[in-house]
Design a protein around this motif. Structure first.
Motif, PDB file in Angstrom:
ATOM      1  N   SER A   1       0.752  -1.233  -0.014  1.00 34.81           N
ATOM      2  CA  SER A   1       0.146  -0.140   0.011  1.00 34.81           C
ATOM      3  C   SER A   1       0.693   1.194   0.042  1.00 34.81           C
ATOM      4  CB  SER A   1      -0.774  -0.179   1.307  1.00 34.81           C
ATOM      5  OG  SER A   1      -1.912   0.981   1.315  1.00 34.81           O
ATOM      6  N   THR A   2       0.255   2.420  -0.272  1.00 30.24           N
ATOM      7  CA  THR A   2       0.894   3.610  -0.022  1.00 30.24           C
ATOM      8  C   THR A   2       0.644   3.959   1.334  1.00 30.24           C
ATOM      9  OG1 THR A   2      -1.088   4.841  -0.475  1.00 30.24           O
ATOM     10  CG2 THR A   2       0.274   4.427  -2.287  1.00 30.24           C
ATOM     11  N   ALA A   3       1.389   4.856   2.087  1.00 33.32           N
ATOM     12  CA  ALA A   3       1.877   5.404   3.142  1.00 33.32           C
ATOM     13  C   ALA A   3       0.135   5.914   3.651  1.00 33.32           C
ATOM     14  CB  ALA A   3       2.684   6.503   3.391  1.00 33.32           C
ATOM     15  N   GLU A   4      -0.421   6.598   2.611  1.00 34.51           N
ATOM     16  CA  GLU A   4      -1.765   7.495   2.754  1.00 34.51           C
ATOM     17  C   GLU A   4      -2.772   6.316   2.867  1.00 34.51           C
ATOM     18  OE1 GLU A   4      -3.925  10.854   2.918  1.00 34.51           O
ATOM     19  OE2 GLU A   4      -1.928  10.924   2.598  1.00 34.51           O
ATOM     20  N   ASP A   5      -2.866   5.446   2.204  1.00 34.82           N
ATOM     21  CA  ASP A   5      -4.007   4.262   2.079  1.00 34.82           C
ATOM     22  C   ASP A   5      -3.881   3.505   3.504  1.00 34.82           C
ATOM     23  OD1 ASP A   5      -5.025   5.312   0.032  1.00 34.82           O
ATOM     24  OD2 ASP A   5      -4.279   3.821  -1.453  1.00 34.82           O
TER      25      ASP A   5
ATOM     26  N   CYS B   1       2.608  -0.029  11.543  1.00 37.57           N
ATOM     27  CA  CYS B   1       3.884  -0.358  10.812  1.00 37.57           C
ATOM     28  C   CYS B   1       4.776   0.896  10.192  1.00 37.57           C
ATOM     29  CB  CYS B   1       3.412  -1.011   9.432  1.00 37.57           C
ATOM     30  SG  CYS B   1       2.681  -2.693   9.412  1.00 37.57           S
ATOM     31  N   GLY B   2       5.688   0.860  10.404  1.00 36.17           N
ATOM     32  CA  GLY B   2       6.950   1.853   9.971  1.00 36.17           C
ATOM     33  C   GLY B   2       7.415   1.323   8.936  1.00 36.17           C
TER      34      GLY B   2
ATOM     35  N   PHE C   1      11.414   5.781   3.113  1.00 35.69           N
ATOM     36  CA  PHE C   1      11.591   5.992   4.653  1.00 35.69           C
ATOM     37  C   PHE C   1      11.499   7.474   5.185  1.00 35.69           C
ATOM     38  CE2 PHE C   1      15.057   6.405   7.981  1.00 35.69           C
ATOM     39  CZ  PHE C   1      14.301   5.869   9.015  1.00 35.69           C
ATOM     40  N   ILE C   2      10.874   7.589   6.294  1.00 35.31           N
ATOM     41  CA  ILE C   2      10.591   8.896   6.968  1.00 35.31           C
ATOM     42  C   ILE C   2       9.324   9.387   6.591  1.00 35.31           C
ATOM     43  CG2 ILE C   2      11.538  10.924   7.522  1.00 35.31           C
ATOM     44  CD1 ILE C   2      12.502   9.017   9.337  1.00 35.31           C
ATOM     45  N   SER C   3       9.375   9.675   5.149  1.00 33.39           N
ATOM     46  CA  SER C   3       8.015  10.351   4.592  1.00 33.39           C
ATOM     47  C   SER C   3       6.828   9.074   4.881  1.00 33.39           C
ATOM     48  CB  SER C   3       8.443  10.521   3.119  1.00 33.39           C
ATOM     49  OG  SER C   3       8.108   9.401   2.141  1.00 33.39           O
TER      50      SER C   3
ATOM     51  N   LEU D   1       1.730   8.135  10.763  1.00 32.19           N
ATOM     52  CA  LEU D   1       1.592   8.718  11.853  1.00 32.19           C
ATOM     53  C   LEU D   1       0.595   9.834  12.078  1.00 32.19           C
ATOM     54  CD1 LEU D   1       5.106   8.623  13.775  1.00 32.19           C
ATOM     55  CD2 LEU D   1       3.064   7.174  14.241  1.00 32.19           C
ATOM     56  N   GLU D   2       0.434  10.516  11.005  1.00 31.46           N
ATOM     57  CA  GLU D   2      -0.492  11.712  10.836  1.00 31.46           C
ATOM     58  C   GLU D   2      -1.778  11.178  10.760  1.00 31.46           C
ATOM     59  OE1 GLU D   2       2.202  15.240   8.356  1.00 31.46           O
ATOM     60  OE2 GLU D   2       1.089  13.636   7.071  1.00 31.46           O
ATOM     61  N   HIS D   3      -1.961  10.069  10.412  1.00 31.04           N
ATOM     62  CA  HIS D   3      -3.254   9.238  10.408  1.00 31.04           C
ATOM     63  C   HIS D   3      -3.565   8.648  11.645  1.00 31.04           C
ATOM     64  CE1 HIS D   3      -4.376  10.050   6.108  1.00 31.04           C
ATOM     65  NE2 HIS D   3      -3.549   9.989   5.841  1.00 31.04           N
ATOM     66  N   THR D   4      -2.705   8.123  12.453  1.00 34.75           N
ATOM     67  CA  THR D   4      -2.875   7.169  13.268  1.00 34.75           C
ATOM     68  C   THR D   4      -2.124   7.564  14.666  1.00 34.75           C
ATOM     69  OG1 THR D   4      -0.743   5.986  12.903  1.00 34.75           O
ATOM     70  CG2 THR D   4      -2.582   5.317  11.696  1.00 34.75           C
TER      71      THR D   4
END
Length: 505
Positions: free
Chosen positions: A183-187, A211-212, A221-223, A229-232
């Protein structure tokens, strides 16, 4: 001769040591479960089919919590396949490791096994090919006492008391293109937040791990950490880190400095989490679950072990069965030092894995079980590192590496248990070829004596333990340690890891 010095002061606390720091990981991968912990035909097998000799070694290792059932495996796993009468359980293809999964072991058997070895079960849910509803179903099955469909199914399957699993991983390595449901970080962030919120409607006191990145080398990584984390941030308690290290192209000097990379990895994730905390104006601090770490010769897997034939789906194939050397054990011990140095924020960690698969314990079918070299630094650190990790204010000579630049020859951490006055110090000499003198000021501890000492080193840094020579490498007493007038002096061989325990005279 290189040298280093540092001070042990019980007032310089760097974080209380959470026992979950000494966790491990069991995945349905290779011979970790089948022919590893579980072998019904083995002479030592218990009533559930688990090897008692392996259980004895797991207890000796001092494992506090065990992450299960994966790993990459979990992203295609149907948990309900592994419950109920064994004769009715379906056989499935495991796409993660190109194997056949018999489902002889599932959550009920494994939960009983973790209890029998004195460990806590840490469970990962499938957010790859499944999602919120599946997470709720397995949570209900595992933790609800009775009166619902899944809880009553567990009772009907012979487990009357709930498993009461407290720590749950929300998927595995969802940033990795190799992962089912990648997945993407957003999804992923949105799905993980939805899952966390739903699970907390069942039990608000669960501890949840998001998940990191699957490694610090991932291009996102980092993005990834920031977006997830902005979502969770408000819904989870931990963000995961994963890291594996191996010697490449004969570059022993860089390999011995792997802990430098782990330090940077942890500190970068902490900084990112704290950025999100500040941006949100949150009062909560995000901790790290370093729930996969080890020495792993991953190139060997891709070149030799990896199964690719369309019609080849073996049961419990020999995969990732690395044979660990003295050098591997020294690096492994240095990674434990890195985890302890960050004990304030790394409050859970899982050595990947436990048996046969990149593991401290090896077995042969119908045969012996033995300790790999990496078994010893884990068992000793788990037993001796109690109370609080201390900042030792290290000064060390340095050496140059290809991968990490100029690094300290010595790395170290100390721990102190205020309740009983016990202190332990863990030291690694990273030099590939030089004896190093280490001077430690222990005067702040008062009148203390050395109660035990252990060193892992060998003239052959590639010596290893095998089925034929299971005790080729074992810890030895530190004969060079001298404690006089509040100063502890040690001469450390090149490529060595040392543990020393002190107590009031």
């Amino acid at each position: 001769m290189p040298s280093a010095n540092f001070t042990i002061d019980p007032r310089s606390g760097a974080g209380v040591i959470n026992r979950r720091l000494f966790g491990s990981f069991v995945e349905h991968l290779g011979r970790c479960v089948y022919d590893g912990i579980y072998e019904p035909s083995h002479p030592t097998a218990d009533i559930d089919g688990f090897r008692e000799d392996v259980k004895d070694l797991v207890r000796e290792l001092g494992v506090s919590a065990i992450r299960y059932p994966g790993g990459n495996f979990v992203s295609g796993y149907r948990w309900e396949d592994g419950v109920g009468p064994r004769e009715n359980r379906p056989t499935r293809l495991d796409l993660a490791w190109h194997s056949t999964e018999t489902n002889e072991v599932g959550i009920d058997e494994f939960a009983r096994w973790t209890t029998s070895v004195g460990s806590e079960l840490m469970y990962a849910v499938n957010l790859g090919t499944r999602g919120v509803l599946d997470a709720l179903d397995v949570l209900e099955y595992a933790n609800i006492r009775s009166g619902s469909a899944f809880a009553d199914a567990r009772i009907a399957n012979g487990t009357h008391e709930p498993h009461n699993v407290r720590m749950w991983c929300l998927g595995n390595e969802m940033d990795g293109p190799w992962q089912l449901g990648h997945s993407t970080a957003e999804d992923y962030g949105k799905l993980a937040a939805q899952t966390a919120k739903a699970m907390r409607q069942v039990d608000p006191d669960l501890e949840l791990v998001v998940c990191g990145s699957s490694s610090a080398q991932m291009p996102t990584f980092i993005s990834w950490e920031r977006t997830v984390l902005e979502h969770t941030y408000d819904d989870v308690d931990y963000i995961s880190c994963h890291a594996y290290y191996e010697e490449k192209d004969g570059d022993l000097a860089s390999f011995l400095a792997s802990g430098v990379n782990m330090d940077r990895f942890i500190e970068t994730v902490i900084a990112t989490a704290d950025y999100v905390k500040a941006a949100k104006g949150s009062s909560k601090t995000m901790n790290i679950s370093f729930d996969e770490w080890n020495v792993w010769y991953i190139e060997r897997y891709h070149q030799i072990d990896k199964i690719t034939e369309v019609d080849d789906w073996p049961v419990a194939p020999r995969l990732l069965e690395d044979c660990y050397s003295v050098a591997d054990a020294v690096v492994f011990g240095s990674l434990l030092i890195s985890l302890l140095k960050h004990a304030e924020r790394v409050t859970s960690a899982s050595l990947a894995q436990l048996v046969n698969v990149i593991a401290p314990i090896m077995t042969e079918p119908n045969g012996e079980a033995w300790r790999q070299t990496i078994f010893y630094p884990f068992a000793l650190t788990s037993r001796l590192a109690r109370g609080e990790a201390l900042n030792v204010r290290l000064n060390s000579d340095s050496y140059d590496t290809v991968q990490y630049g100029t690094v300290n020859v010595v790395d170290a951490v100390a721990t102190h248990d205020a309740e009983n006055g016990a202190t332990a110090v863990f030291i690694v000499n990273r030099s590939p070829d030089a004896v190093t003198t280490v001077t430690i000021d222990v005067s702040s501890l008062g009148d203390v004596v050395i109660v035990e000492s252990h060193i892992i080193s060998d003239d052959d840094v590639y010596a290893a333990n095998t089925l034929d020579q299971p005790y080729r490498v074992t810890p030895k007493p530190v004969s060079s340690a001298v404690l006089v007038d509040g100063t502890l002096t040690i001469e450390l061989p090149a490529v060595s890891w040392t543990a020393i325990a002190l107590r009031g005279a």
